[in-house]
Design a protein around this motif. Sequence first.
Motif, PDB file in Angstrom:
ATOM      1  N   VAL A  64       0.857  -1.182   0.000  1.00 42.85           N
ATOM      2  CA  VAL A  64       0.000   0.000   0.000  1.00 42.85           C
ATOM      3  C   VAL A  64       0.896   1.236   0.000  1.00 42.85           C
ATOM      4  O   VAL A  64       1.953   1.241   0.631  1.00 42.85           O
ATOM      5  CB  VAL A  64      -0.975  -0.033   1.206  1.00 42.85           C
ATOM      6  N   GLN A  65       0.509   2.230  -0.777  1.00 42.13           N
ATOM      7  CA  GLN A  65       1.295   3.468  -0.814  1.00 42.13           C
ATOM      8  C   GLN A  65       0.895   4.327   0.385  1.00 42.13           C
ATOM      9  O   GLN A  65      -0.293   4.581   0.595  1.00 42.13           O
ATOM     10  CB  GLN A  65       1.027   4.207  -2.117  1.00 42.13           C
ATOM     11  N   ILE A  66       1.900   4.755   1.148  1.00 45.54           N
ATOM     12  CA  ILE A  66       1.599   5.463   2.413  1.00 45.54           C
ATOM     13  C   ILE A  66       2.231   6.855   2.447  1.00 45.54           C
ATOM     14  O   ILE A  66       3.437   7.003   2.257  1.00 45.54           O
ATOM     15  CB  ILE A  66       2.112   4.651   3.632  1.00 45.54           C
ATOM     16  N   ALA A  67       1.384   7.850   2.708  1.00 50.01           N
ATOM     17  CA  ALA A  67       1.888   9.186   3.042  1.00 50.01           C
ATOM     18  C   ALA A  67       1.425   9.469   4.462  1.00 50.01           C
ATOM     19  O   ALA A  67       0.266   9.197   4.810  1.00 50.01           O
ATOM     20  CB  ALA A  67       1.335  10.231   2.079  1.00 50.01           C
ATOM     21  N   ILE A  68       2.336   9.973   5.272  1.00 48.00           N
ATOM     22  CA  ILE A  68       1.999  10.226   6.679  1.00 48.00           C
ATOM     23  C   ILE A  68       2.009  11.729   6.949  1.00 48.00           C
ATOM     24  O   ILE A  68       2.979  12.419   6.592  1.00 48.00           O
ATOM     25  CB  ILE A  68       3.027   9.542   7.612  1.00 48.00           C
ATOM     26  N   VAL A  69       0.948  12.215   7.553  1.00 47.70           N
ATOM     27  CA  VAL A  69       0.930  13.611   8.000  1.00 47.70           C
ATOM     28  C   VAL A  69       1.142  13.583   9.507  1.00 47.70           C
ATOM     29  O   VAL A  69       0.393  12.911  10.222  1.00 47.70           O
ATOM     30  CB  VAL A  69      -0.406  14.306   7.642  1.00 47.70           C
ATOM     31  N   VAL A  70       2.176  14.276   9.959  1.00 51.65           N
ATOM     32  CA  VAL A  70       2.454  14.250  11.396  1.00 51.65           C
ATOM     33  C   VAL A  70       1.987  15.546  12.061  1.00 51.65           C
ATOM     34  O   VAL A  70       2.117  16.626  11.504  1.00 51.65           O
ATOM     35  CB  VAL A  70       3.962  14.025  11.698  1.00 51.65           C
ATOM     36  N   GLY A  71       1.452  15.393  13.252  1.00 51.74           N
ATOM     37  CA  GLY A  71       1.051  16.546  14.048  1.00 51.74           C
ATOM     38  C   GLY A  71       2.235  17.077  14.846  1.00 51.74           C
ATOM     39  O   GLY A  71       3.361  16.590  14.720  1.00 51.74           O
ATOM     40  N   GLY A  72       1.960  18.073  15.687  1.00 57.00           N
ATOM     41  CA  GLY A  72       3.049  18.667  16.463  1.00 57.00           C
ATOM     42  C   GLY A  72       2.637  19.007  17.877  1.00 57.00           C
ATOM     43  O   GLY A  72       3.379  19.638  18.627  1.00 57.00           O
ATOM     44  N   GLY A  73       1.427  18.560  18.256  1.00 58.00           N
ATOM     45  CA  GLY A  73       0.868  18.936  19.556  1.00 58.00           C
ATOM     46  C   GLY A  73       1.694  18.505  20.754  1.00 58.00           C
ATOM     47  O   GLY A  73       1.529  19.052  21.845  1.00 58.00           O
ATOM     48  N   THR A  81      -3.186  19.992  11.383  1.00 64.43           N
ATOM     49  CA  THR A  81      -2.643  18.881  10.599  1.00 64.43           C
ATOM     50  C   THR A  81      -3.758  17.909  10.176  1.00 64.43           C
ATOM     51  O   THR A  81      -3.565  17.139   9.248  1.00 64.43           O
ATOM     52  CB  THR A  81      -1.521  18.149  11.363  1.00 64.43           C
ATOM     53  N   ASP A  82      -4.925  17.951  10.838  1.00 62.63           N
ATOM     54  CA  ASP A  82      -6.082  17.174  10.340  1.00 62.63           C
ATOM     55  C   ASP A  82      -6.473  17.717   8.967  1.00 62.63           C
ATOM     56  O   ASP A  82      -6.725  16.958   8.028  1.00 62.63           O
ATOM     57  CB  ASP A  82      -7.289  17.316  11.276  1.00 62.63           C
ATOM     58  N   THR A  83      -6.539  19.026   8.877  1.00 70.42           N
ATOM     59  CA  THR A  83      -6.887  19.643   7.593  1.00 70.42           C
ATOM     60  C   THR A  83      -5.800  19.353   6.559  1.00 70.42           C
ATOM     61  O   THR A  83      -6.093  19.113   5.393  1.00 70.42           O
ATOM     62  CB  THR A  83      -7.106  21.160   7.774  1.00 70.42           C
ATOM     63  N   THR A  84      -4.551  19.347   7.005  1.00 66.76           N
ATOM     64  CA  THR A  84      -3.459  18.995   6.089  1.00 66.76           C
ATOM     65  C   THR A  84      -3.686  17.598   5.517  1.00 66.76           C
ATOM     66  O   THR A  84      -3.535  17.376   4.309  1.00 66.76           O
ATOM     67  CB  THR A  84      -2.097  19.004   6.831  1.00 66.76           C
ATOM     68  N   ALA A  85      -4.069  16.666   6.391  1.00 64.48           N
ATOM     69  CA  ALA A  85      -4.291  15.283   5.943  1.00 64.48           C
ATOM     70  C   ALA A  85      -5.406  15.242   4.895  1.00 64.48           C
ATOM     71  O   ALA A  85      -5.282  14.568   3.868  1.00 64.48           O
ATOM     72  CB  ALA A  85      -4.630  14.397   7.138  1.00 64.48           C
ATOM     73  N   ALA A  86      -6.486  15.988   5.144  1.00 62.95           N
ATOM     74  CA  ALA A  86      -7.612  16.011   4.200  1.00 62.95           C
ATOM     75  C   ALA A  86      -7.185  16.638   2.871  1.00 62.95           C
ATOM     76  O   ALA A  86      -7.482  16.117   1.790  1.00 62.95           O
ATOM     77  CB  ALA A  86      -8.767  16.795   4.810  1.00 62.95           C
ATOM     78  N   LEU A  87      -6.457  17.746   2.972  1.00 65.12           N
ATOM     79  CA  LEU A  87      -5.995  18.453   1.767  1.00 65.12           C
ATOM     80  C   LEU A  87      -5.055  17.583   0.931  1.00 65.12           C
ATOM     81  O   LEU A  87      -5.234  17.412  -0.276  1.00 65.12           O
ATOM     82  CB  LEU A  87      -5.286  19.744   2.194  1.00 65.12           C
ATOM     83  N   ARG A  88      -4.083  17.000   1.600  1.00 67.96           N
ATOM     84  CA  ARG A  88      -3.110  16.172   0.866  1.00 67.96           C
ATOM     85  C   ARG A  88      -3.773  14.911   0.308  1.00 67.96           C
ATOM     86  O   ARG A  88      -3.422  14.449  -0.777  1.00 67.96           O
ATOM     87  CB  ARG A  88      -1.934  15.781   1.763  1.00 67.96           C
ATOM     88  N   ALA A  89      -4.752  14.388   1.041  1.00 70.20           N
ATOM     89  CA  ALA A  89      -5.461  13.200   0.547  1.00 70.20           C
ATOM     90  C   ALA A  89      -6.147  13.527  -0.773  1.00 70.20           C
ATOM     91  O   ALA A  89      -6.098  12.743  -1.727  1.00 70.20           O
ATOM     92  CB  ALA A  89      -6.482  12.721   1.578  1.00 70.20           C
TER      93      ALA A  89
END
Length: 247
Positions: A46-55, A142-150
Motif C-alpha cells: 500500500v502506498q503510504i503518506a503520513i501527515v504528522v502533528g506537532g501537539g 494537521t487534520d486539515t493537512t491530511a484532508a488536503l493532501r489526501a
Amino acid sequence: MPKAKYKRIILKVSGEVFGGKHKVGIDPLVLQTVAKEIKKAHRHNVQIAIVVGGGNIFRGISGEGEGIDRSTGDYMGMLATVINALALQDVLEKEGVYARVQTAIEMKAIAEPFIRRRAIRHMQKGRVVILAAGTGNPYFTTDTTAALRAAEINADVVLKATKVDGVYDKDPFLHKDAKKFQKLSHMNVLKRRLKVLDATAASLCMDNNIPIIVFDLMKKGNIERVVLGKTVGTMIVSPKIPRPRSG
Ligand code: UDP
C-alpha cells in the motif's frame, strides 16, 4: 500475503501519540512501535503518506495564552511537526522502510519541499512520504493537512490514528456511558460538533468523497487491519458525490 483494500492512504498521526504517556516530547519507544506498525501495513504494497502533528511540542493556540501572536505560534507549531517528521523518518529507515520528509515550508537543508508529483513518485517506488509543516499556513491544523493532501494525491482514505479507538458521542475518558459509533457521515461529525477532527478537515473530506477511519494507533496490528479492510474504529463515510480522479 493478503492484498490491501486500499491502493494509497494518508495516515495522520497526532503529535500526542509521539509524546507517549506524558503527551509531551518524543518517547523513543513509542516512536519505534509506531514505525514497526507502519512497516507491517507497508508490506501489503500500500502506498503510504503520513501527515504528522506537532501537539506534543507546540500548538499555536496555546501560545496565544502566553502572549505569542497566533500566527507566530502557528508557525512554531508547524516547525514542531518537522521535528516529529525527522524523528519518524529516522526510525522508519532503521526498520528498513525507506522514507522521505517533504515540508510545506521550504527548508532545503533538511527535507524536500512538498511537490505533489514527487510525493506520488516516491510512493510508487515504495517509499513512505512524511508530510511536515502542515499546510504551510497558520490557522489550520494537521487534520486539515491530511484532508488536503489526501485530495491532492488521490488517496483512497484518511486514517486518523489517535489514542481513542473510534468516535464517541462524548468524551469516553470523562463519561463512562459514552457510545462509540461504528459508522457515521461527515455531515454528522459536523452537525454534532464531534471533536474527533476539525470541521475544515471533515468538510474537505466530505466534498471530495474521502472516507476517514478513526482508530487507536497503539493497539498492535491496527494499521495493518485497517489497510486490509477489517473493521476497526469508526468509519466516517458519506454517499458518493462523483468527483474526477486522476493519477
Ligand atoms: N499548524 C498550522 N497550520 C497547519 C498545520 C498546523 O498552523 O496547516 C500549527 C498549529 O499551531 C497546530 C500545530 O501546528 O496547533 C500542530 O498541529 P496540530 O495541532 O494539528 O497537531 P496534533 O494535534 O495533530 O498533534
